[in-house]
Write a protein that holds these residues in place. Structure first.
Motif, PDB file in Angstrom:
ATOM      1  N   ASN A  81     -30.596 -64.509  28.355  1.00 40.01           N
ATOM      2  CA  ASN A  81     -31.884 -64.481  27.667  1.00 40.01           C
ATOM      3  C   ASN A  81     -32.597 -65.820  27.846  1.00 40.01           C
ATOM      4  O   ASN A  81     -31.988 -66.820  28.241  1.00 40.01           O
ATOM      5  CB  ASN A  81     -31.682 -64.223  26.168  1.00 40.01           C
ATOM      6  CG  ASN A  81     -31.517 -62.757  25.852  1.00 40.01           C
ATOM      7  OD1 ASN A  81     -32.390 -61.948  26.142  1.00 40.01           O
ATOM      8  ND2 ASN A  81     -30.378 -62.412  25.264  1.00 40.01           N
ATOM      9  N   SER A  86     -34.273 -65.935  22.232  1.00 40.91           N
ATOM     10  CA  SER A  86     -33.030 -66.369  21.590  1.00 40.91           C
ATOM     11  C   SER A  86     -33.131 -66.349  20.072  1.00 40.91           C
ATOM     12  O   SER A  86     -32.100 -66.311  19.387  1.00 40.91           O
ATOM     13  CB  SER A  86     -32.687 -67.786  22.048  1.00 40.91           C
ATOM     14  OG  SER A  86     -33.589 -68.744  21.498  1.00 40.91           O
ATOM     15  N   TRP A 105     -29.216 -70.891  27.173  1.00 42.19           N
ATOM     16  CA  TRP A 105     -30.077 -69.756  27.515  1.00 42.19           C
ATOM     17  C   TRP A 105     -30.629 -69.982  28.917  1.00 42.19           C
ATOM     18  O   TRP A 105     -31.418 -70.903  29.133  1.00 42.19           O
ATOM     19  CB  TRP A 105     -31.201 -69.627  26.485  1.00 42.19           C
ATOM     20  CG  TRP A 105     -30.680 -69.659  25.078  1.00 42.19           C
ATOM     21  CD1 TRP A 105     -30.513 -70.763  24.282  1.00 42.19           C
ATOM     22  CD2 TRP A 105     -30.195 -68.558  24.318  1.00 42.19           C
ATOM     23  NE1 TRP A 105     -29.975 -70.413  23.065  1.00 42.19           N
ATOM     24  CE2 TRP A 105     -29.763 -69.056  23.058  1.00 42.19           C
ATOM     25  CE3 TRP A 105     -30.097 -67.180  24.569  1.00 42.19           C
ATOM     26  CZ2 TRP A 105     -29.241 -68.235  22.063  1.00 42.19           C
ATOM     27  CZ3 TRP A 105     -29.576 -66.357  23.577  1.00 42.19           C
ATOM     28  CH2 TRP A 105     -29.157 -66.889  22.345  1.00 42.19           C
TER      29      TRP A 105
END
Length: 304
Positions: A81, A86, A105
């Motif tokens: 992601n 997030s 991320w």
């Protein structure tokens, strides 16, 4: 000095392994990444269901309650992601009261390249390629399989079950079995009964778990381990001698000799079961959280 991850048992887990995000993943597969990002942002406050790895993570983190000034376990979210999406994951972690403070991320790029910088000892993900890349780098990794029967039962003990060959131990003996048959396998094991097997991808993880176990009286250990293997007598002797030479403890061991594993796995009550073969995981994943350990890229078993 910076925060030293080298002194912890570091578990990296993807958001889809920690939470049940299969519907969201379906959006990604059918409608593309933009629609997926849009859905995640628009549903920022929607609490996802617990995923296959949730119970394992929750119970492992509970060990830190015994060491308030010296955490034994560190859990890190490592996800494809991006930072914008997030927020839903981090908010969900807070709502479920999980002590997870660190995350990475990658915005869709390969996440496995960050495992070594984060000193990861175990990587759990639903992404097959990320898991394969981690194994190729020598990191214990497994692909989480879907599991829907998670309960809210609290436990003071983490239960982890392992297959033997190609998981705790090297694939050396399994290659002989698959290429030359059972008779050659048994002959080889008998000839090498006094020789310790080489480390498999999860050997170091077992040793780290054993280090935590040693901090407690045996009857009070917060982690209980089991070996659940298709081996039987006389091939069990080499396993026992190998574990002794490694100086690690397995709390329970089952040498099944071809008996189906799933009932033993269920009876043990594993928070997670690691195996390398689909034939076993197809049944165990219906009764307990399970994860597949892939072979290294250069392994002969990939071509059998």
């Amino acid at each position: 000095m910076g925060y030293d991850l080298n002194k912890k048992l570091v578990i990296a887990i993807s958001s889809r392994a920690l939470f049940n995000l299969e519907d969201e993943n379906k959006i990604f597969e059918e409608k593309g990444i933009d629609e997926y990002y849009k859905y995640q942002i628009e549903n920022e406050d929607l609490l996802p269901k617990k995923g296959t790895g949730f119970r394992l993570v929750k119970n492992l983190l509970r060990i830190n309650d015994d060491f308030p000034n010296d955490k034994q376990v560190e859990v890190i979210i490592m996800s494809r992601n991006n930072s914008a999406t997030s927020l839903r994951i981090t908010k969900s972690i807070e709502k479920y009261k999980l002590d997870i403070q660190r995350s990475a991320w990658s915005g869709g790029s390969d996440i496995s390249k960050y495992l070594i910088p984060f000193k990861v000892d175990l990587f759990l993900s639903a992404n097959e390629q990320d898991v394969q890349d981690a194994i190729n780098e020598g990191i214990a990794a497994a692909r989480i399989l879907p599991y829907d029967e998670l309960d809210d039962e609290n436990s003071n003990q983490v239960k982890i079950a392992f297959d033997g060959d190609a998981v705790l131990f090297s694939e050396e003996s399994e290659i002989i079995y698959k290429t030359q048959g059972l008779e050659a396998f048994l002959k080889y094991e008998k000839q090498n009964a006094l020789n310790a097997m080489k480390n498999g991808p999860f050997a170091q993880l077992l040793k780290l778990i054993s280090n935590i176990q040693e901090k407690y009286p045996q009857e009070q250990t917060p982690i209980r381990t089991a070996l659940i293997t298709a081996r039987n007598s006389p091939a069990h002797e080499r396993v026992i001698r190998t574990l002794s030479q490694w100086n690690v403890r397995l709390d329970e061991a089952f040498f099944l000799g071809g008996v189906d594993k799933y009932e033993v796995v269920r009876a043990f009550g594993a928070d997670i079961f690691f195996d390398d073969q689909d034939v076993h995981l197809e049944s165990t994943s219906k009764v307990t959280p399970s994860a597949k350990v892939p072979y290294k890229k250069e392994s002969i078993l990939n071509n059998i």
